[in-house]
Design a protein around this motif. Structure first.
Motif, PDB file in Angstrom:
ATOM      1  N   GLU B 371       0.829  -1.211   0.000  1.00  0.00           N
ATOM      2  CA  GLU B 371       0.000   0.000   0.000  1.00  0.00           C
ATOM      3  C   GLU B 371       0.857   1.253   0.000  1.00  0.00           C
ATOM      4  O   GLU B 371       0.544   2.230  -0.674  1.00  0.00           O
ATOM      5  CB  GLU B 371      -0.886   0.020   1.263  1.00  0.00           C
ATOM      6  N   ASN B 372       1.898   1.218   0.806  1.00  0.00           N
ATOM      7  CA  ASN B 372       2.730   2.415   0.989  1.00  0.00           C
ATOM      8  C   ASN B 372       4.207   2.050   0.904  1.00  0.00           C
ATOM      9  O   ASN B 372       4.643   1.089   1.533  1.00  0.00           O
ATOM     10  CB  ASN B 372       2.462   3.053   2.360  1.00  0.00           C
ATOM     11  N   VAL B 373       4.924   2.836   0.110  1.00  0.00           N
ATOM     12  CA  VAL B 373       6.362   2.605  -0.063  1.00  0.00           C
ATOM     13  C   VAL B 373       7.105   3.882   0.319  1.00  0.00           C
ATOM     14  O   VAL B 373       6.799   4.966  -0.186  1.00  0.00           O
ATOM     15  CB  VAL B 373       6.695   2.239  -1.522  1.00  0.00           C
ATOM     16  N   LEU B 374       8.082   3.732   1.195  1.00  0.00           N
ATOM     17  CA  LEU B 374       8.941   4.864   1.555  1.00  0.00           C
ATOM     18  C   LEU B 374      10.169   4.832   0.651  1.00  0.00           C
ATOM     19  O   LEU B 374      10.774   3.772   0.457  1.00  0.00           O
ATOM     20  CB  LEU B 374       9.393   4.733   3.020  1.00  0.00           C
ATOM     21  N   VAL B 375      10.511   5.985   0.095  1.00  0.00           N
ATOM     22  CA  VAL B 375      11.731   6.089  -0.719  1.00  0.00           C
ATOM     23  C   VAL B 375      12.586   7.209  -0.133  1.00  0.00           C
ATOM     24  O   VAL B 375      12.084   8.314   0.101  1.00  0.00           O
ATOM     25  CB  VAL B 375      11.427   6.414  -2.197  1.00  0.00           C
ATOM     26  N   THR B 376      13.874   6.929   0.101  1.00  0.00           N
ATOM     27  CA  THR B 376      14.755   7.984   0.618  1.00  0.00           C
ATOM     28  C   THR B 376      15.823   8.323  -0.406  1.00  0.00           C
ATOM     29  O   THR B 376      16.106   7.546  -1.311  1.00  0.00           O
ATOM     30  CB  THR B 376      15.422   7.575   1.946  1.00  0.00           C
ATOM     31  N   ALA B 377      16.400   9.503  -0.219  1.00  0.00           N
ATOM     32  CA  ALA B 377      17.441   9.979  -1.137  1.00  0.00           C
ATOM     33  C   ALA B 377      18.787  10.002  -0.404  1.00  0.00           C
ATOM     34  O   ALA B 377      18.891   9.599   0.750  1.00  0.00           O
ATOM     35  CB  ALA B 377      17.071  11.350  -1.669  1.00  0.00           C
ATOM     36  N   THR B 383      19.009  16.314   2.023  1.00  0.00           N
ATOM     37  CA  THR B 383      18.382  15.157   1.394  1.00  0.00           C
ATOM     38  C   THR B 383      16.886  15.341   1.153  1.00  0.00           C
ATOM     39  O   THR B 383      16.364  16.468   1.234  1.00  0.00           O
ATOM     40  CB  THR B 383      18.687  13.897   2.231  1.00  0.00           C
ATOM     41  N   SER B 384      16.208  14.254   0.884  1.00  0.00           N
ATOM     42  CA  SER B 384      14.779  14.285   0.559  1.00  0.00           C
ATOM     43  C   SER B 384      14.215  12.877   0.692  1.00  0.00           C
ATOM     44  O   SER B 384      14.976  11.912   0.776  1.00  0.00           O
ATOM     45  CB  SER B 384      14.573  14.808  -0.873  1.00  0.00           C
ATOM     46  N   ALA B 385      12.897  12.781   0.705  1.00  0.00           N
ATOM     47  CA  ALA B 385      12.245  11.474   0.810  1.00  0.00           C
ATOM     48  C   ALA B 385      10.819  11.576   0.264  1.00  0.00           C
ATOM     49  O   ALA B 385      10.247  12.665   0.193  1.00  0.00           O
ATOM     50  CB  ALA B 385      12.218  11.009   2.263  1.00  0.00           C
ATOM     51  N   LEU B 386      10.301  10.429  -0.132  1.00  0.00           N
ATOM     52  CA  LEU B 386       8.952  10.352  -0.713  1.00  0.00           C
ATOM     53  C   LEU B 386       8.164   9.253  -0.036  1.00  0.00           C
ATOM     54  O   LEU B 386       8.732   8.248   0.384  1.00  0.00           O
ATOM     55  CB  LEU B 386       9.004   9.958  -2.191  1.00  0.00           C
ATOM     56  N   MET B 387       6.833   9.428  -0.025  1.00  0.00           N
ATOM     57  CA  MET B 387       5.946   8.339   0.333  1.00  0.00           C
ATOM     58  C   MET B 387       5.044   8.098  -0.877  1.00  0.00           C
ATOM     59  O   MET B 387       4.338   9.005  -1.324  1.00  0.00           O
ATOM     60  CB  MET B 387       5.086   8.733   1.547  1.00  0.00           C
ATOM     61  N   LEU B 388       5.139   6.904  -1.423  1.00  0.00           N
ATOM     62  CA  LEU B 388       4.296   6.534  -2.559  1.00  0.00           C
ATOM     63  C   LEU B 388       3.182   5.621  -2.049  1.00  0.00           C
ATOM     64  O   LEU B 388       3.457   4.698  -1.274  1.00  0.00           O
ATOM     65  CB  LEU B 388       5.121   5.798  -3.620  1.00  0.00           C
ATOM     66  N   SER B 389       1.959   5.878  -2.501  1.00  0.00           N
ATOM     67  CA  SER B 389       0.824   5.105  -1.974  1.00  0.00           C
ATOM     68  C   SER B 389      -0.123   4.702  -3.092  1.00  0.00           C
ATOM     69  O   SER B 389      -0.122   5.280  -4.189  1.00  0.00           O
ATOM     70  CB  SER B 389       0.062   5.937  -0.938  1.00  0.00           C
ATOM     71  N   GLN B 390      -0.944   3.718  -2.786  1.00  0.00           N
ATOM     72  CA  GLN B 390      -2.025   3.338  -3.694  1.00  0.00           C
ATOM     73  C   GLN B 390      -3.003   4.504  -3.799  1.00  0.00           C
ATOM     74  O   GLN B 390      -3.220   5.250  -2.850  1.00  0.00           O
ATOM     75  CB  GLN B 390      -2.772   2.104  -3.153  1.00  0.00           C
ATOM     76  N   ASP B 391      -3.600   4.652  -4.962  1.00  0.00           N
ATOM     77  CA  ASP B 391      -4.598   5.710  -5.188  1.00  0.00           C
ATOM     78  C   ASP B 391      -5.851   5.368  -4.382  1.00  0.00           C
ATOM     79  O   ASP B 391      -6.184   4.202  -4.215  1.00  0.00           O
ATOM     80  CB  ASP B 391      -4.906   5.778  -6.692  1.00  0.00           C
TER      81      ASP B 391
END
Lengths: 495, 392
Positions: B371-377, B383-391
């Motif tokens: 459902e949710n994926v954490l991506v870090t830089a 730095t930076s980071a993202l949270m990708l999720s299901q719509d």
């Protein structure tokens, strides 16, 4: 076995006649030795202190055991028109050890280095006593290819007594007699010289970039000052320097000269990419200054295996041929312990403090002479070159003396050496630094030492401990000295 | 006040070249190829792209790439500084541009021949001197031989080991897991080439305590991502990977990979700052995360990232990892593409693509129902980071 080897081994097991030291154990020679070794144990020179200690008076530093009987300077006086000096070696000595060395010299094994020295001390030798040693040839090895050259190892054992017949110690000693310029690395010498040819540009350190905000630091380094930016308004220190004090907002920034003392906060060693300017993979350290700020630097004068977070560091200043200076750090020498450790204070695995010993021409010559070792390779650069060495190098009695000082500085003045065993590797040449490190490897309960435990070592004394330490002294070529020592430590303060 | 773009923006297309050690073509070709592929993946004509956000480290100028792609007008173009720390940052900036209306379809890419042309691992020792602040900043490290990213990270690693008792083997376990995941991934450079902890321990020292197998690859290749509004993404070819969070972070006394002067250097406060923003923006917490794409240029800094995001307590990442939590089937499988040690080193952009695949359900190491994926830089840099999720 070749005829030659048979000849060399003819004298094995034959005991020589006793060699009597030309002088009684005396203050001037002890003082000379202590000065050269930077040994400050007051049991060796301070009458009052020594009288109250475990030996009841001044004693010879134990590592001087074989120095008292050394033959001393043998200037070839006949070459200057003077009669030759009277021989002091006995006939027997010439027949055995002396004759082996002569045979090897004649066969072209002109180079000599000592490789092992193991002292066992029955008791310390007192002021006014005279030492005599009885030497025995123990072994001559087959011819061997070593890093220095093709040669034979010659091993002897010497028993030491006072002239009253009281045994005080013994020594196991090994030297290598080798043919100069036949070393394993001899083929590489040409290649190294080629690399030094002017055609190849010398590798250089990356140069620092400077601007008005940071030039005070570089000017400071050139003046041998470690300058840390200081806010002239609120006094806050910051490094690396900035353009404004982030604490109070002042743009009025100056600097403070740091003491150069600090502790190691973190470190790494760069193996890749190759950095030829540094010779060996550089050790990079993050040093926390006693003023509270950190600086990045190189840790010099020690091996990577010898450093650890928290150790005391001291700055020095390196002048780069490109025209800038850098504050670098080396391990700080710990002060000599004045209150002797007690048996209960010591555990197996305890580290000993790291101790850098700068190697200078003066130091190498002074310690050679203080140990009455006039072998030319220890003081005469021309002859050292002729005998296949890149420079003069330290003699084994000095390595032994410095190791004993290192151990004694950690142990305290009243710990009593029972033995001191060393083995030499890479030579100690001038313009280098040998850094000692070590640790406790064994602690064994031991009855109050028989070694001169004062006048009234009457019953009821608690057991002390025999403590064995292992140590190493590493220079830029590798380990110069590895060895161990066993010392007796009392259970309770002895004074 | 959380930024309102949470869940309003999505990654709609991903495209990559092959990952190699010698691409045999220019980085510009790689950039144009991966951008085309990302548009194709999304089902979007490249002419509809009107925004481009790239790394300041990118050597293929966005206008040149736009010219090659036949893009006629750009209404937003910007850059993010600080090397790999920019990876999620370019997506965050793209999202802000889209949410603000500055652009509709934004391409982000990173393409280089970092192995066959200029090797990243070779260090900065040859850089000319200058009085500019950024060049001057290297004067506090380069003259001492601290000249490569591995060396900058090693200084943090030694201190972390000292404070928490972590060992080289603890770092090695990250490498072993990355390579195990890469072994299943045909796109990975190290496809079908897993390693053991023993291999890691036998690998040569690069900067003690970092061994060769603690260090990411040097790669030739390109990776692009197409960002658009979630609404638009729903009309395109792929299942949208919705941005439930995106954040950048730079913290007190921040330096570029050499923030050695803070009270403590065993954490990564700028990543902690990203974590706080992501949790707040997304309304999620560590238990909600199914996959972590944890930036792995060097293994030692994977550990404090897990701590900064609260997957474990400070200093306990070594135990969290040793307990199997970051492997497939664990609590938080990481780097399911093989990471930058196993798949390719594209400054983190290939990791974002893997996050998108996990949301789409198309990863070679798919975590079912992610459902949710954490991506870090990139770590140690701002730095930076993202949270990708299901719509939905």
């Amino acid at each position: 076995m070749t005829d030659f080897l048979e000849q060399l081994r003819a004298g094995i097991g034959v005991e020589g006649s006793a060699q009597v030291a030309p002088d009684l154990v005396n203050i001037p020679m002890i003082r000379h030795w202590c000065e050269a070794m930077d040994e400050a144990n007051p049991n060796f020179l301070d009458e009052e202190f020594a009288a109250a200690g475990p030996h009841g008076g001044i004693v010879s530093p134990p590592a001087m055991l074989n120095a008292w009987g050394m033959p001393g300077v043998r200037i070839k006086r006949e070459e200057m028109g003077h009669p030759p000096p009277p021989p002091i070696e006995s006939e027997t000595e010439r027949e055995t050890y002396g004759s082996v060395l002569g045979l090897l010299d004649n066969a072209g094994y002109l180079g000599v280095v000592a490789t092992n020295s193991e002292h066992i001390y029955h008791r310390y030798i007192r002021l006014g006593e005279r030492v005599k040693g009885t030497q025995k040839l123990v072994d001559v090895s087959e011819e061997k290819q070593t890093a220095l050259g093709i040669g034979h190892f010659v091993t002897t054992e010497t028993e030491y007594q006072t002239t009253d017949g009281d045994p005080v110690g013994s020594m196991f000693f090994r030297i290598l007699k080798f043919k100069p310029h036949t070393g394993r690395d001899a083929s590489k010498e040409g290649a190294e010289n080629a690399a030094d040819s002017p055609a190849a540009p010398p590798a250089m350190r990356p140069k620092p970039s400077m601007n008005q905000d940071s030039q005070f630091f570089w000017q400071g380094a050139a003046a041998k000052e470690l300058r840390i930016q200081k806010c002239n308004s609120c006094g806050r220190l910051q490094h690396p320097p900035g353009a404004r004090c982030p604490a109070c907002g002042s743009m009025d920034l100056g600097w403070k000269v740091a003491t150069g003392r600090g502790t190691l906060y973190s470190h790494c060693q760069v193996h890749y990419p190759p950095l030829p300017a540094f010779g060996k993979p550089p050790i990079v350290g993050l040093v926390e200054l006693e003023e509270g700020v950190r600086v990045l630097t190189n840790i010099t004068d020690c091996a990577y295996s010898q450093i650890s977070i928290g150790m005391d560091m001291q700055a020095w200043f390196y002048n780069d041929p490109q025209g800038f200076s850098l504050p670098l750090f080396r391990p700080a020498r710990q002060p000599r312990r004045t209150e002797t450790l007690l048996a209960g204070d010591i555990s197996e695995g305890d580290p000993m403090p790291i101790c850098p010993i700068p190697l200078t021409v003066t130091g190498i010559v002074a310690t050679a002479i203080a140990t009455r070792d006039y072998q030319d390779v220890h003081h005469d650069r021309d002859l050292a070159h002729q005998k296949g060495s890149k420079d003069i190098f330290m003699n084994i009695l000095s390595s032994s003396g410095l190791a004993s000082r290192y151990v004694s500085d950690w142990a305290g003045p009243d710990a009593i050496f029972k033995n001191l065993k060393i083995r030499l590797g890479a030579p100690n040449h001038p313009y280098d630094c040998m850094t000692m490190s070590g640790k406790v490897t064994e602690v064994k309960s031991s009855a109050a030492s028989g070694a001169d435990s004062g006048a009234d070592s009457g019953g009821g004394q608690a057991d002390g401990a025999d403590v064995t330490v292992e140590f190493a002294g590493i220079n830029s070529l590798g380990p110069h000295i590895t060895g161990s020592a066993t010392l007796y430590f009392p259970a309770n303060p002895s004074r | 006040m959380p930024p309102k773009f949470a869940r309003q923006v999505a990654i709609a297309g991903i495209g990559a070249t092959e990952f190699s050690k010698d691409s045999r073509r220019t980085p510009m070709q790689l950039a144009v190829e991966c951008c085309s592929l990302a548009c194709e993946d999304a089902g979007l004509d490249p002419k509809e792209v009107d925004g481009m956000v790239v790394f300041s480290a990118e050597n293929n100028p966005e206008i040149e790439v736009a010219r090659n792609l036949g893009i006629s007008e750009l209404t937003h173009f910007s850059m993010v500084h600080h090397g790999g720390g920019a990876a999620c940052g370019v997506i965050a900036l793209a999202a802000q541009a889209i949410f603000s209306g500055a652009a509709k379809n934004v391409l982000c890419y990173r393409a280089f021949n970092e192995r066959s042309w200029h090797r990243f691992g070779s260090g900065v020792q040859d850089r000319p001197t200058s009085a500019e602040a950024e060049v001057v900043s290297f004067s506090w490290s380069s003259p001492f031989g601290l000249v490569s990213p591995a060396s900058w990270v090693a200084m943090f690693a030694t201190r972390y080991m000292h404070e928490y008792g972590a060992t080289s083997e603890d770092f090695g376990r990250v490498s072993v897991i990355d390579r195990a995941h890469a072994a299943n991934n045909p796109a990975a450079y190290f496809y079908e080439r897993p390693i053991t902890l023993e291999d890691h321990q036998q690998s040569r020292m690069i900067v003690d305590p970092l061994r060769l197998l603690d260090c990411c690859q040097e790669t030739d290749g390109g990776q692009a991502l197409l960002v658009t509004s979630a609404e638009h993404a729903r009309d395109l070819a792929q299942k949208p990977a919705v941005l439930s969070g995106a954040a950048q972070g730079a913290s007190e006394d921040q330096h570029m990979m050499r923030s050695y002067y803070r009270d403590t250097i065993s954490g990564i406060p700028e990543m902690g700052l990203c974590a706080r923003q992501l949790w707040e923006m997304s309304g999620l917490n560590p238990d909600d995360i199914d996959v972590g794409i944890i930036y792995d240029h060097f293994t030692p800094l994977v550990l404090p990232q897990l701590e900064e995001f609260g997957f474990c307590e400070r200093g306990e990442a070594k135990d969290f990892i040793a307990d199997g939590n970051i492997a497939l089937g664990g609590k938080l499988p990481i780097n399911t593409h093989g990471g930058q040690l196993g798949e390719a080193y594209l400054h983190g952009m290939n990791g974002i693509a893997e996050g998108v695949r996990q949301i789409r359900g198309t990863s070679v190491n798919q975590v079912s129902g992610a459902e949710n994926v954490l991506v870090t830089a990139g770590t140690a840099v701002p730095t930076s980071a993202l949270m990708l999720s299901q719509d939905g």
